[in-house]
Write a protein that holds these residues in place. Structure first.
Motif, PDB file in Angstrom:
ATOM      1  N   GLU A 166       8.250   6.128  -1.536  1.00  0.00           N
ATOM      2  CA  GLU A 166       7.741   6.779  -0.330  1.00  0.00           C
ATOM      3  C   GLU A 166       8.536   6.371   0.899  1.00  0.00           C
ATOM      4  OE1 GLU A 166       2.978   7.342  -1.263  1.00  0.00           O
ATOM      5  OE2 GLU A 166       3.724   5.360  -0.700  1.00  0.00           O
ATOM      6  N   VAL A 167       8.853   5.092   0.984  1.00  0.00           N
ATOM      7  CA  VAL A 167       9.535   4.575   2.173  1.00  0.00           C
ATOM      8  C   VAL A 167      10.995   4.992   2.212  1.00  0.00           C
ATOM      9  CG1 VAL A 167      10.233   2.472   3.368  1.00  0.00           C
ATOM     10  CG2 VAL A 167       7.943   2.639   2.387  1.00  0.00           C
ATOM     11  N   SER A 191       0.814  -1.213   0.000  1.00  0.00           N
ATOM     12  CA  SER A 191       0.000   0.000   0.000  1.00  0.00           C
ATOM     13  C   SER A 191       0.850   1.266   0.000  1.00  0.00           C
ATOM     14  CB  SER A 191      -0.931   0.003   1.216  1.00  0.00           C
ATOM     15  OG  SER A 191      -0.201   0.135   2.435  1.00  0.00           O
ATOM     16  N   VAL A 192       2.145   1.136   0.257  1.00  0.00           N
ATOM     17  CA  VAL A 192       3.078   2.268   0.149  1.00  0.00           C
ATOM     18  C   VAL A 192       4.194   1.871  -0.811  1.00  0.00           C
ATOM     19  CG1 VAL A 192       2.577   3.257   2.408  1.00  0.00           C
ATOM     20  CG2 VAL A 192       4.333   1.501   2.208  1.00  0.00           C
ATOM     21  N   THR A 193       4.763   2.842  -1.484  1.00  0.00           N
ATOM     22  CA  THR A 193       5.741   2.551  -2.520  1.00  0.00           C
ATOM     23  C   THR A 193       7.164   2.566  -1.978  1.00  0.00           C
ATOM     24  OG1 THR A 193       6.079   4.860  -3.178  1.00  0.00           O
ATOM     25  CG2 THR A 193       4.218   3.664  -4.198  1.00  0.00           C
ATOM     26  N   HIS A 220       4.706   5.233   7.566  1.00  0.00           N
ATOM     27  CA  HIS A 220       3.878   5.373   6.370  1.00  0.00           C
ATOM     28  C   HIS A 220       2.599   4.546   6.447  1.00  0.00           C
ATOM     29  CE1 HIS A 220       6.616   7.831   3.935  1.00  0.00           C
ATOM     30  NE2 HIS A 220       7.601   7.140   4.488  1.00  0.00           N
TER      31      HIS A 220
END
Length: 224
Positions: free
Chosen positions: A52-53, A47-49, A206
């Protein structure tokens, strides 16, 4: 060219002579949790890329093509992202159920999956240009951390980059976990011949967990 010890084919559990079982690491106490929740974790982590992380260290990544190692690769989000960036990826994950979910979620990723675990990483020979250890270090008890760092440093190519992300906050009760500060990782890295390149402090979670925050440590092998 990167090498792996023995016939460690994608998703396989083959151990070369004398190698310990992949689940014999100090982190073995976490594996039942991840095996039980593998499918749900695949959806959650996806659900997070990757961007992003790990956005705070992406500018440090070597140019492609390069050889990348993802240790504790879980359900494959980061390994697949590194492969898309043009890297030759070796993804290490001791939990069979997580490897199976990863290969279902990312069937076209140019990544080789290997059953192995810190601190030994007995199936790997390297060298690697970049190694990612994301949300893994907190599972290692104190006696294993120094040995794990020495092994990771030995697997790096000269000038190679080690990226470690650290989950901070009170450990949960449902698996083995420790709250490891970035300063300890930096000290262990220096003892193993790695120098600090960047330390990112205070990153929010995140996945929206108020009790969890993150640090990221970037270490490089060799002199400036």
């Amino acid at each position: 060219m990167v090498e792996t010890g023995g016939n460690a084919e994608t998703g396989g559990d083959f151990a070369p002579p004398g190698a310990p079982p992949a689940d014999s690491s100090s982190a073995a106490g976490v594996q039942p949790y991840y095996a039980r929740h593998a499918a749900g974790l695949g959806r959650r982590y996806g659900s997070v890329t990757f961007e992003e992380v790990h956005g705070g260290v992406l500018d440090l990544l070597p140019p492609a093509p390069a050889v990348a190692l993802d240790v504790g690769a879980g359900t494959g989000r980061d390994a697949a992202a590194l492969a898309r960036r043009g890297y030759q990826v070796v993804a290490v994950e001791p939990v069979r159920e997580l490897r199976e979910v990863a290969q279902d979620l990312h069937p076209g990723a140019n990544a080789r999956w290997i059953a192995d675990a810190l601190p030994e990483l007995a199936r790997l020979k390297g060298p690697f240009d970049v190694t990612l250890v994301s949300a893994v270090w907190m599972h290692l008890p104190p006696p294993a951390r120094g040995r794990a760092m020495e092994r990771l440093a030995a697997l790096l190519a000269p000038g190679g980059l080690l990226l470690v992300s650290l989950r901070r906050g009170e450990p949960p009760a449902d698996r083995v976990m420790f709250d490891v500060p970035a300063e300890e990782v930096v000290r262990d890295g220096e003892r193993a011949g790695l120098r600090l390149v960047r330390l990112i402090d205070g990153g929010a979670d995140h996945l929206g967990r108020d009790e969890v925050w993150w640090q990221a440590v970037a270490l490089r092998k060799g002199e400036e």
